[in-house]
Motif scaffolding. Structure first.
Motif, mmCIF file in Angstrom:
data_model
loop_
_atom_site.group_PDB
_atom_site.id
_atom_site.type_symbol
_atom_site.label_atom_id
_atom_site.label_comp_id
_atom_site.label_asym_id
_atom_site.label_seq_id
_atom_site.Cartn_x
_atom_site.Cartn_y
_atom_site.Cartn_z
ATOM 1 N N GLY A 79 49.456 -21.980 -71.630
ATOM 2 C CA GLY A 79 49.331 -20.737 -70.869
ATOM 3 C C GLY A 79 48.212 -19.860 -71.405
ATOM 4 O O GLY A 79 47.453 -19.255 -70.635
ATOM 5 N N HIS A 80 48.081 -19.808 -72.715
ATOM 6 C CA HIS A 80 47.027 -19.037 -73.371
ATOM 7 C C HIS A 80 45.648 -19.590 -72.970
ATOM 8 O O HIS A 80 44.749 -18.842 -72.593
ATOM 9 C CB HIS A 80 47.246 -19.098 -74.890
ATOM 10 N N ASP A 81 45.496 -20.913 -73.031
ATOM 11 C CA ASP A 81 44.245 -21.552 -72.599
ATOM 12 C C ASP A 81 43.926 -21.169 -71.157
ATOM 13 O O ASP A 81 42.802 -20.792 -70.829
ATOM 14 C CB ASP A 81 44.358 -23.086 -72.637
ATOM 15 N N GLN A 82 44.938 -21.298 -70.290
ATOM 16 C CA GLN A 82 44.723 -21.074 -68.864
ATOM 17 C C GLN A 82 44.339 -19.619 -68.562
ATOM 18 O O GLN A 82 43.498 -19.367 -67.703
ATOM 19 C CB GLN A 82 45.961 -21.488 -68.051
ATOM 20 N N THR A 83 44.934 -18.684 -69.281
ATOM 21 C CA THR A 83 44.591 -17.268 -69.113
ATOM 22 C C THR A 83 43.104 -17.062 -69.391
ATOM 23 O O THR A 83 42.394 -16.412 -68.619
ATOM 24 C CB THR A 83 45.433 -16.391 -70.069
ATOM 25 N N HIS A 84 42.630 -17.643 -70.495
ATOM 26 C CA HIS A 84 41.220 -17.468 -70.864
ATOM 27 C C HIS A 84 40.290 -18.256 -69.942
ATOM 28 O O HIS A 84 39.210 -17.768 -69.598
ATOM 29 C CB HIS A 84 41.005 -17.832 -72.326
ATOM 30 N N LEU A 85 40.697 -19.429 -69.517
ATOM 31 C CA LEU A 85 39.868 -20.200 -68.586
ATOM 32 C C LEU A 85 39.710 -19.443 -67.262
ATOM 33 O O LEU A 85 38.618 -19.396 -66.695
ATOM 34 C CB LEU A 85 40.461 -21.594 -68.356
ATOM 35 N N LYS A 86 40.778 -18.822 -66.817
ATOM 36 C CA LYS A 86 40.723 -18.036 -65.574
ATOM 37 C C LYS A 86 39.709 -16.898 -65.716
ATOM 38 O O LYS A 86 38.909 -16.654 -64.815
ATOM 39 C CB LYS A 86 42.128 -17.495 -65.262
ATOM 40 N N GLN A 87 39.723 -16.226 -66.872
ATOM 41 C CA GLN A 87 38.758 -15.143 -67.111
ATOM 42 C C GLN A 87 37.327 -15.685 -67.053
ATOM 43 O O GLN A 87 36.439 -15.046 -66.461
ATOM 44 C CB GLN A 87 38.995 -14.513 -68.491
ATOM 45 N N ILE A 88 37.101 -16.828 -67.652
ATOM 46 C CA ILE A 88 35.765 -17.439 -67.661
ATOM 47 C C ILE A 88 35.341 -17.812 -66.250
ATOM 48 O O ILE A 88 34.214 -17.524 -65.834
ATOM 49 C CB ILE A 88 35.728 -18.659 -68.608
ATOM 50 N N TYR A 89 36.237 -18.438 -65.492
ATOM 51 C CA TYR A 89 35.885 -18.851 -64.129
ATOM 52 C C TYR A 89 35.583 -17.647 -63.240
ATOM 53 O O TYR A 89 34.677 -17.699 -62.412
ATOM 54 C CB TYR A 89 36.995 -19.707 -63.500
ATOM 55 N N GLU A 90 36.328 -16.560 -63.417
ATOM 56 C CA GLU A 90 36.059 -15.345 -62.640
ATOM 57 C C GLU A 90 34.673 -14.802 -62.971
ATOM 58 O O GLU A 90 33.918 -14.394 -62.088
ATOM 59 C CB GLU A 90 37.144 -14.287 -62.897
ATOM 60 N N PHE A 91 34.319 -14.816 -64.252
ATOM 61 C CA PHE A 91 33.001 -14.384 -64.694
ATOM 62 C C PHE A 91 31.905 -15.266 -64.082
ATOM 63 O O PHE A 91 30.906 -14.763 -63.570
ATOM 64 C CB PHE A 91 32.934 -14.435 -66.229
ATOM 65 N N LEU A 92 32.113 -16.571 -64.115
ATOM 66 C CA LEU A 92 31.118 -17.502 -63.568
ATOM 67 C C LEU A 92 30.936 -17.314 -62.071
ATOM 68 O O LEU A 92 29.813 -17.409 -61.564
ATOM 69 C CB LEU A 92 31.508 -18.954 -63.893
ATOM 70 N N GLU A 93 32.027 -17.019 -61.365
ATOM 71 C CA GLU A 93 31.941 -16.751 -59.919
ATOM 72 C C GLU A 93 31.068 -15.522 -59.664
ATOM 73 O O GLU A 93 30.246 -15.524 -58.757
ATOM 74 C CB GLU A 93 33.336 -16.511 -59.327
ATOM 75 N N GLU A 94 31.296 -14.478 -60.466
ATOM 76 C CA GLU A 94 30.537 -13.235 -60.301
ATOM 77 C C GLU A 94 29.055 -13.439 -60.601
ATOM 78 O O GLU A 94 28.208 -12.753 -60.045
ATOM 79 C CB GLU A 94 31.093 -12.142 -61.221
ATOM 80 N N GLU A 95 28.745 -14.372 -61.492
ATOM 81 C CA GLU A 95 27.365 -14.615 -61.911
ATOM 82 C C GLU A 95 26.567 -15.405 -60.879
ATOM 83 O O GLU A 95 25.356 -15.510 -60.978
ATOM 84 C CB GLU A 95 27.324 -15.330 -63.272
#
Length: 150
Positions: A133-149
């Protein structure tokens, strides 16, 4: 051992990020937030802690140490990973996660242990589930950032 499978699959998912341009990996996700490299370093540092401080205590009736103060621990993690370049950070994550999985696999699935003064009994699977769950929380943050970029 579904959690162990997911925990292992997260290695590939995280390592795939290492192929992104370095500038994206060292850019904070938001102002005042960590970069992808720092997030991977943070995940690595937790894996390192579990491997070094907890796995050996995963025995029947064992009591694992309580989690360290998150704020202090996270500062240590960011400081530690700042000594490594992006590729080294990802490689440290990969090797530590692999070693952690190998060590946890040696703990029989019927072994139950507690965390600190807690009463809840954990198996290796239920314990790893927290970190999946911890991994997935951080991966979600990264993917959201990449989408915005994009």
């Amino acid at each position: 051992m579904m959690s162990a499978v997911q925990f292992k699959e997260n290695i590939e998912e995280i390592m795939a990020l290492s192929k992104l341009p370095e500038v994206m990996l060292v850019t904070p996700l938001k102002e005042g937030k960590w970069s992808c490299k720092e997030i991977i370093g943070h995940i690595f540092y937790w894996d390192k802690f579990i491997l070094e401080e907890m796995v050996s205590k995963m025995v029947q009736g064992g009591v694992l140490p309580t989690f360290p103060d998150h704020d202090v621990f996270n500062l240590e993690a960011i400081e530690y990973i700042s000594n490594y370049d992006v590729n080294q950070a990802f490689e440290k994550f990969r090797l530590t996660r692999k070693e952690l999985l190998e060590q946890i696999a040696l703990v029989p699935s019927d072994v139950r242990f507690t965390l600190g003064k807690g009463k809840r009994q954990f198996s290796t699977d239920s314990f790893l589930k927290m970190f999946v769950g911890h991994d997935q929380t951080h991966l979600k943050q990264i993917y959201e950032f990449l989408e915005e970029e994009r």
